[in-house]
Design an enzyme around this catalytic site. Structure first.
Site, PDB file in Angstrom:
ATOM      1  N   LYS A 144       0.840  -1.201   0.000  1.00 55.91           N
ATOM      2  CA  LYS A 144       0.000   0.000   0.000  1.00 55.91           C
ATOM      3  C   LYS A 144       0.877   1.253   0.000  1.00 55.91           C
ATOM      4  O   LYS A 144       0.597   2.220  -0.722  1.00 55.91           O
ATOM      5  CB  LYS A 144      -0.917   0.006   1.221  1.00 55.91           C
ATOM      6  N   HIS A 287      -8.314 -28.425 -34.016  1.00 58.44           N
ATOM      7  CA  HIS A 287      -9.391 -27.534 -33.574  1.00 58.44           C
ATOM      8  C   HIS A 287     -10.164 -28.148 -32.414  1.00 58.44           C
ATOM      9  O   HIS A 287     -11.399 -28.180 -32.399  1.00 58.44           O
ATOM     10  CB  HIS A 287     -10.323 -27.187 -34.733  1.00 58.44           C
TER      11      HIS A 287
END
Length: 556
Positions: A144, A287
């Site tokens: 922070k 695919h």
């Protein structure tokens, strides 16, 4: 890394508290040589002191001893005020002076090994004790306040950190980068704990998450206009089990071009298909669907059988095998245009043969563990599920229900079992035709089961005709180097005498009738349709064998 022109903020005071002490002495030595005051806790302080490096125990700063078997060490205002003070605000600095608190410029923390503890099978109480409290609190505080504090959570970064310290400290951009990594680290840790807690009561976790580490940015995604990247993950599943960092994301590439987005997705589908079987197995994927899958007495034979299913679609496919690639198999693959070969290993000489194909990506992959949650992104969120495995009661032929015809003989039952396992690799609606441990016809991705049955039969027979026609044109050399043409034979109707697996029930008898008319001799399917009696009656009228499994294997 920082840009060389950025202003660096020097490190005067560092707090180190680590469970994993890899590289600790080296880092502490660099800090000591730079004149940095080192604060530390418990065994970390003892390790630093044993190396002959000056260290200040945290309790000397707090005036309060570690207590509750080490549960409370750093949770004190003299620590957290030093981490959280905004050094750009004179009021904060004045308040620190009034409280006799010295700012902390660097926080080096790594956490108790909670996920490893869970993975080791530790009992409930032992896992609870490995939930870190002070560590995440310090990390979040430092992240922070990254405008003033640098935070480091990964021992692998110590060498880079040492370079920054020798260069005079951290730049703002580097502190921001470290803070982002730190928040990701604590978020993954908290998500792991939350998932484990939910798993103790067999609940669905209220929060799911994990840590994804960027491996590389890809040239593009599924299409050239889409950005793409690949990440590796280590996270917890529904029951708190650890997902190992293996599988295709962690493949060792031995040769060939860089992997693409579609290579990764097809490769993962191929891996899953190959490792659904204990026998030597080859899956050829295009695919996301198999254009051939087969088992054999050895891996080279399995490949010949898989390739014969659909040699047209195998062009440009992805091949995965569940045994080391032999020289024989490598020689079979080399003449065929293939995008990727995936194997657990390569016998001497095999990888070298494949490396002669410069565009062929050759991967060595540790088999993936799939005992965890599966995620799929949807707009606005995720859908999450446990994996579909082949461990359900209905996946064992001994538990199947014979609803039509005679019980299958040993050979037919073996083909039905293979078909039932292999159909899981086919996208729904899925119909798979099998002969002699190999797919011969695949019906995939249709919006109704009738079309899937038609497609499976058509592909089996049409591709069989084409394979025979291609064979008729094959030229072979005789002993005196003259050419002889292989005798042309009648095209096989490969659906005739095959067995079939359906990933879900037949809602009507019409789909099954297509298989019957094509000469399929036995069928395995889940059952459970409101029209099961109609479907069973069609099977009985045709005199074919049909089993119900009681569970399904949709794959979308």
């Amino acid at each position: 890394m920082s840009h060389p022109t950025e202003t660096r903020r020097p490190i005067r005071r560092a707090l180190i508290s680590v469970y994993d002490k890899t590289g600790l002495e080296e880092l502490a030595t660099v800090l000591d040589q730079a004149g940095v005051e080192i604060l530390s806790t418990g065994s970390t302080a003892a390790t630093i002191a044993a190396a002959g490096i000056s260290v200040t125990p945290v309790e000397k700063v707090t005036g309060f001893p570690e207590c509750l078997e080490g549960r409370v060490k750093t949770l004190h205002p003299h620590i957290h005020a030093g981490i959280l003070a905004d050094c750009t605000k004179p009021t904060h600095l004045a308040e620190l002076n009034e409280l006799n608190v010295t700012p902390i410029d660097l926080v080096v923390v790594n956490l108790y090994p909670f996920t490893a503890t869970v993975a080791a099978g530790t009992d409930f109480a032992g896992c609870i004790e490995q939930i870190d409290i002070g560590g995440p609190t310090m990390i979040r505080a430092a992240a922070k306040n990254h405008s003033c504090v640098a935070v480091v959570t990964n021992p692998q970064a110590y060498r880079e950190i040492a370079e920054e310290i020798r260069a005079g400290g951290f730049t703002a951009s580097h502190r921001f980068q470290l803070a982002a990594q730190a928040f990701s680290h604590t978020a993954a840790y908290d998500a792991a704990v939350a998932s484990w807690f939910a798993g103790q009561n067999t609940q669905t976790p209220a929060v799911v998450g994990g840590q994804w580490e960027l491996i590389e940015t890809l040239r593009y995604g599924e299409n050239p206009q889409q950005k793409g990247a690949v990440y590796r993950t280590k996270t917890l599943g529904f029951g708190g089990e650890l997902t190992e960092a293996n599988g295709i994301a962690n493949a060792q590439q031995l040769s060939g071009k860089a992997m693409s987005y579609n290579n990764y997705t097809d490769g993962d589908a191929a891996l899953r298909a190959a490792y659904d079987h204990t026998e030597p197995c080859v899956a050829i994927i295009k695919h996301a669907n198999p254009c051939g899958i087969a088992i054999g007495t050895d891996i080279a034979q399995a490949h010949l059988k898989a390739h014969a299913c659909d040699p047209v679609s195998a062009f440009g496919g992805v091949i995965a095998v569940n045994r080391p690639v032999s020289v024989t198999l490598a020689k079979q693959i080399a003449p065929i245009f293939t995008e990727v070969v995936i194997a657990p290993d390569y016998e001497p000489g095999a990888a070298e043969i494949l490396a002669t194909k410069k565009n062929l990506r050759v991967l060595k992959v540790v088999p993936p563990h799939r005992e965890t949650a599966e995620f799929k992104q949807i707009s606005g969120g995720l859908v999450v599920q446990e994996p579909d495995t082949l461990t359900d009661r209905g996946d064992n032929p001994a538990n199947w229900t014979l609803v039509s015809g005679k019980a299958a003989d040993e050979t037919t039952l073996k083909d039905l079992e293979f078909a039932w396992k292999a159909v899981r690799a086919v996208r729904s609606n899925a119909i798979l035709l099998v002969k002699d441990g190999a797919s011969v016809g695949v019906g995939m991705g249709q919006v109704n089961r009738v079309d899937s049955c038609t497609l499976a039969v058509t592909r089996a027979n049409t591709l069989g005709e084409r394979a025979t026609a291609d064979a008729a044109q094959t030229q072979v050399k005789t002993a005196d180097e003259t050419e002889a043409t292989v005798e042309k034979t009648a095209p096989p109707q490969r659906a005739q005498g095959a067995v079939a697996a359906s990933d879900a029930f037949f809602p009507f008898a019409d789909g099954l009738q297509i298989l019957i008319d094509a000469g399929v001799k036995a069928v395995v399917q889940p059952g459970g349709s409101i029209r099961d009696e109609e479907v069973i009656a069609a099977a009985q009228a045709a005199g074919i064998t049909m089993y119900f499994t009681g569970n399904r294997h949709f794959s979308h």
